[in-house]
Design an enzyme around this catalytic site. Structure first.
Site, mmCIF file in Angstrom:
data_model
loop_
_atom_site.group_PDB
_atom_site.id
_atom_site.type_symbol
_atom_site.label_atom_id
_atom_site.label_comp_id
_atom_site.label_asym_id
_atom_site.label_seq_id
_atom_site.Cartn_x
_atom_site.Cartn_y
_atom_site.Cartn_z
ATOM 1 N N ASN A 61 0.852 -1.294 -0.081
ATOM 2 C CA ASN A 61 -0.168 -0.158 -0.089
ATOM 3 C C ASN A 61 0.818 1.176 -0.017
ATOM 4 O O ASN A 61 1.975 1.233 0.582
ATOM 5 C CB ASN A 61 -1.029 -0.183 0.999
ATOM 6 C CG ASN A 61 -0.451 -0.075 2.663
ATOM 7 O OD1 ASN A 61 0.468 -0.717 2.644
ATOM 8 N ND2 ASN A 61 -1.009 0.114 3.506
ATOM 9 N N GLU A 63 0.190 5.155 0.508
ATOM 10 C CA GLU A 63 -0.371 6.275 0.919
ATOM 11 C C GLU A 63 -0.336 7.670 0.374
ATOM 12 O O GLU A 63 0.863 7.827 0.132
ATOM 13 C CB GLU A 63 -0.756 6.060 2.651
ATOM 14 C CG GLU A 63 -1.382 4.510 2.995
ATOM 15 C CD GLU A 63 -1.675 4.516 4.359
ATOM 16 O OE1 GLU A 63 -1.125 5.370 5.179
ATOM 17 O OE2 GLU A 63 -2.217 3.451 4.796
ATOM 18 N N CYS A 72 -4.033 0.615 -2.627
ATOM 19 C CA CYS A 72 -3.726 -0.759 -1.879
ATOM 20 C C CYS A 72 -2.651 -1.536 -2.340
ATOM 21 O O CYS A 72 -2.284 -1.460 -3.626
ATOM 22 C CB CYS A 72 -5.260 -1.349 -1.680
ATOM 23 S SG CYS A 72 -6.539 -0.519 -0.929
ATOM 24 N N GLU A 74 -2.949 -4.692 -3.094
ATOM 25 C CA GLU A 74 -3.364 -5.824 -4.052
ATOM 26 C C GLU A 74 -3.457 -5.123 -5.440
ATOM 27 O O GLU A 74 -3.081 -5.543 -6.748
ATOM 28 C CB GLU A 74 -4.944 -6.302 -3.773
ATOM 29 C CG GLU A 74 -5.025 -6.873 -2.677
ATOM 30 C CD GLU A 74 -5.399 -6.092 -1.417
ATOM 31 O OE1 GLU A 74 -4.788 -4.887 -1.277
ATOM 32 O OE2 GLU A 74 -5.956 -6.418 -0.352
ATOM 33 N N CYS A 111 -10.028 -5.044 0.217
ATOM 34 C CA CYS A 111 -11.219 -4.092 0.103
ATOM 35 C C CYS A 111 -11.952 -4.193 -1.255
ATOM 36 O O CYS A 111 -11.920 -4.828 -2.033
ATOM 37 C CB CYS A 111 -10.693 -2.592 0.158
ATOM 38 S SG CYS A 111 -10.090 -1.869 -1.094
ATOM 39 N N CYS A 114 -10.620 -3.313 -4.613
ATOM 40 C CA CYS A 114 -9.489 -4.201 -4.815
ATOM 41 C C CYS A 114 -10.139 -5.383 -5.569
ATOM 42 O O CYS A 114 -9.799 -6.216 -6.447
ATOM 43 C CB CYS A 114 -8.561 -4.600 -3.854
ATOM 44 S SG CYS A 114 -7.362 -3.350 -3.496
#
Ligand code: THU
Length: 159
Positions: A61, A63, A72, A74, A111, A114
């Protein structure tokens, strides 16, 4: 009124019962947490994607102070793989998360955004991917993203 009951199949494995290829991919996902940039959540996520030609791509990830601009693990991993090798299907993806100095005791699950991206990655090759969701206690395994995204919206809706 009638009801539709949707079922999801998830296998729960102790790490020792995973195959060598799965263990290797999980290890790559765990290592990828070291590259996470997560100064805001302090939740470090790593993902590793195994392509059909045997190559592994990792993601973590990333940010941003403008929160929604981050991405993210993934999606970082899948986009990295397919922007390098656009014609290779994803065989497996492993996900791991590190928080407060250790890998999580609860499995890390992708999430919603993703899941949608993983669905596209499956659909574009018309082949399911195995999803390995790691925790220190067990590994949850789904044989397709469709297990995690029932009633999904995909390309077939646009035809
Ligand atoms: N995150 C991931 O990278 N993957 C997931 O599956 C869940 C959440 C990231 C997004 C954000 O940087 C942090 O974890 C906290 O939500």
């Amino acid at each position: 009124m009638k009801e539709i009951n949707l079922t999801t199949k998830i296998a729960v494995y102790p790490l020792e019962e995973c195959t060598d290829a799965e263990k290797k991919l999980i290890e790559a996902a765990k290592e990828a947490t070291l590259n996470a940039y997560a100064p805001y959540s302090r939740f470090l996520v790593g993902a590793a994607v195994l392509l059909e030609n045997g190559q592994t791509f990792i993601g973590s990830n990333q940010e941003n102070a403008a929160y929604p601009s981050g991405l993210c693990a993934e999606r970082t991993a899948v986009f990295s793989a397919h922007s390098t090798l656009h014609d290779q299907k994803v065989e497996m993806i492993a996900i791991a998360a590190w928080r407060d100095g250790k890998f999580t005791e609860e499995v890390i699950t992708p999430c919603g955004a993703c899941r949608q991206v993983l669905l596209e990655a499956e659909n574009r090759f018309d082949a399911p991917m195995r999803i390995l969701m790691y925790s220190e206690n067990a590994v949850y395994v789904a044989n397709s993203i469709k297990e995690l995204l029932p009633l999904s919206f995909g390309d077939e809706m646009l035809k």
